[in-house]
Scaffold this motif. Structure first.
Motif, mmCIF file in Angstrom:
data_model
loop_
_atom_site.group_PDB
_atom_site.id
_atom_site.type_symbol
_atom_site.label_atom_id
_atom_site.label_comp_id
_atom_site.label_asym_id
_atom_site.label_seq_id
_atom_site.Cartn_x
_atom_site.Cartn_y
_atom_site.Cartn_z
ATOM 1 N N ILE A 113 0.860 -1.180 0.000
ATOM 2 C CA ILE A 113 0.000 0.000 0.000
ATOM 3 C C ILE A 113 0.902 1.238 0.000
ATOM 4 C CG2 ILE A 113 -1.764 1.273 1.276
ATOM 5 C CD1 ILE A 113 -2.795 -1.339 2.403
ATOM 6 N N ILE A 120 -3.214 4.620 -1.300
ATOM 7 C CA ILE A 120 -4.014 5.188 -0.214
ATOM 8 C C ILE A 120 -3.743 6.688 -0.182
ATOM 9 C CG2 ILE A 120 -2.332 4.880 1.672
ATOM 10 C CD1 ILE A 120 -4.733 4.012 3.443
ATOM 11 N N THR A 166 -7.860 1.932 -5.129
ATOM 12 C CA THR A 166 -7.629 3.160 -4.368
ATOM 13 C C THR A 166 -8.434 3.179 -3.060
ATOM 14 O OG1 THR A 166 -9.428 4.227 -5.561
ATOM 15 C CG2 THR A 166 -7.231 4.543 -6.451
ATOM 16 N N ILE A 167 -7.780 3.672 -2.023
ATOM 17 C CA ILE A 167 -8.419 3.846 -0.711
ATOM 18 C C ILE A 167 -8.347 5.334 -0.365
ATOM 19 C CG2 ILE A 167 -8.302 3.253 1.749
ATOM 20 C CD1 ILE A 167 -6.590 0.791 0.901
#
Lengths: 159, 159, 159, 159
Positions: D8, D41, D63-64
């Motif tokens: 991430i 992220i 995507t976060i």
């Protein structure tokens, strides 16, 4: 552009001292959430959280674990995406806010705090063997019923 | 060196839609807390929080308000020390953690979240016209009894 | 009704590996803050935080410590009011938001995060032997100058 | 069991007043992150966050967005998974803690707070047109170099 059609369902419940029956229910809840095409979000640790995550992974689903500590290694091994907060129990609020709806499975005072926030934020919450007699909370007996109820409630919200 | 002999008592309860009876009780709770030489901590806003703060100030006490928003001007006018969190309901946890013991006066889901955290963190909590039938919570009828019970419980903890 | 005429000044700086010169400066900063009738708020732990708190108490002032952990016993012994967050470094934001103005004394990355939030929130910040060349930050050489500058800036804000 | 082989990568940078050159770089950063098989992220809002998210989605990535507010609708439309905190800038810490490594693109004080936390937590951080002269931070000129550097650093950490 993201369609974001996938709903996020929160599973809340105790992290330890679970009966095997409760763990079985939690795993079934996770399994059905994934079957319904929803993403599971939880606190990322053991007990109900781990069992539900395992169920979701067995069914090919996606899992998010919002961790209280500062190390992603504390996530149970069925968590795809560990969100590391380092904020202790304040992470309970993040689970509740990020979930489109919630299912409470068992649970003690930590879970009660999450139910309370869920009701305060007007989220749909279904309970399985959990804190009783709370107004606006819906109670079900089986994991399958709990998940199908949550899915129906979300469908109504988005009509 | 600080002796820190002053205990900090949290008052939790709803911020709006309070009956005049509930506000009277909250004010009495604040008054008795200050009479006992303790500092009052609360969420700093209106309703029960404001009434309890007013009671404490009338009795010459000190008040801390842990605010959810990002502006200290949102504190009610009886707050001596506004703690500005900007963290929304996550501030509920800070009230509970910072209090040596808690008194719940009325309250809805936000208050229930605080009671739940209080019980999770093994704080002494006394309830007045609030969420019922919670194990480990002690219920009293009058403000004076509620405060004297909390003070006795703290004395026992620190024996 | 509270007049809330007392300003709250934040002191930020490193918790360990401080030179004796830095600790002396921090203690003087705390002393002058109390002399000016302001309340000191800090992170409540050791190093610069403890030295500043000691200075404030020697001068008869009041101190608030916003703690990262979940136990008020972690506060240094010069803290009058421990605010217990259990939220780790997220407590840095609470110090910055609660302070009317800030003085940075030394400091590493944690302090840099606080300076950054302070500048983002448009707080007056004075620096002493700390992160250099930051726009909108004012630098001073002595503790007395730092405190008197902060007091003047606050007076201007409230004109 | 999850293999969690996907890294991430956090992208931090300003949410507004971006030059078209900066937005182009941010989009390229997102594109390369997804090309490397990593998850992006970010803070989930506009400016650099939106451009990087768009780049990641164009490249088929995930995507976060860790949102400061309490409504997932505030996420930009390239966010797959909105994490809703309701905790304001405290969410910056969650981005930093959840990322295996970080890339700063432009940025003001909010970004500086994130860089500071990243360095405090000993995360690898690469900077593109951002805060200069920070020790332990690595600077690159192009998006492709920034992402490949971050990927190499992570590979070294996990050797």
């Amino acid at each position: 552009m993201v369609e974001r059609e996938q709903k996020i369902i929160g599973v809340i419940g105790q992290g330890r001292d679970c009966s095997s029956e409760l763990l079985k229910k939690a795993e079934e809840v996770g399994w059905h959430i994934a079957q319904q095409g929803a993403i599971l979000i939880c606190g990322g640790l053991g007990g109900v959280m781990e069992a539900a995550s395992r169920g979701a992974k067995k069914s090919g689903g996606k899992t998010i674990g919002v961790l209280p500590g500062d190390d992603k290694k504390t996530a149970n091994r069925y968590i795809d995406i560990p969100i590391v907060t380092g904020m202790g129990e304040a992470r309970n609020i993040i689970i509740v806010r990020s979930a489109d709806a919630l299912i409470a499975v068992g649970g003690r005072f930590g879970t009660l705090s999450e139910i309370a926030f869920g009701l305060a934020f007007e989220k749909s919450i279904v309970g399985l063997q959990t804190w009783e007699n709370l107004e606006n909370m819906i109670y079900r007996e089986t994991a399958e019923e709990a998940v199908s109820t949550v899915i129906k409630m979300l469908a109504l919200e988005y009509l």
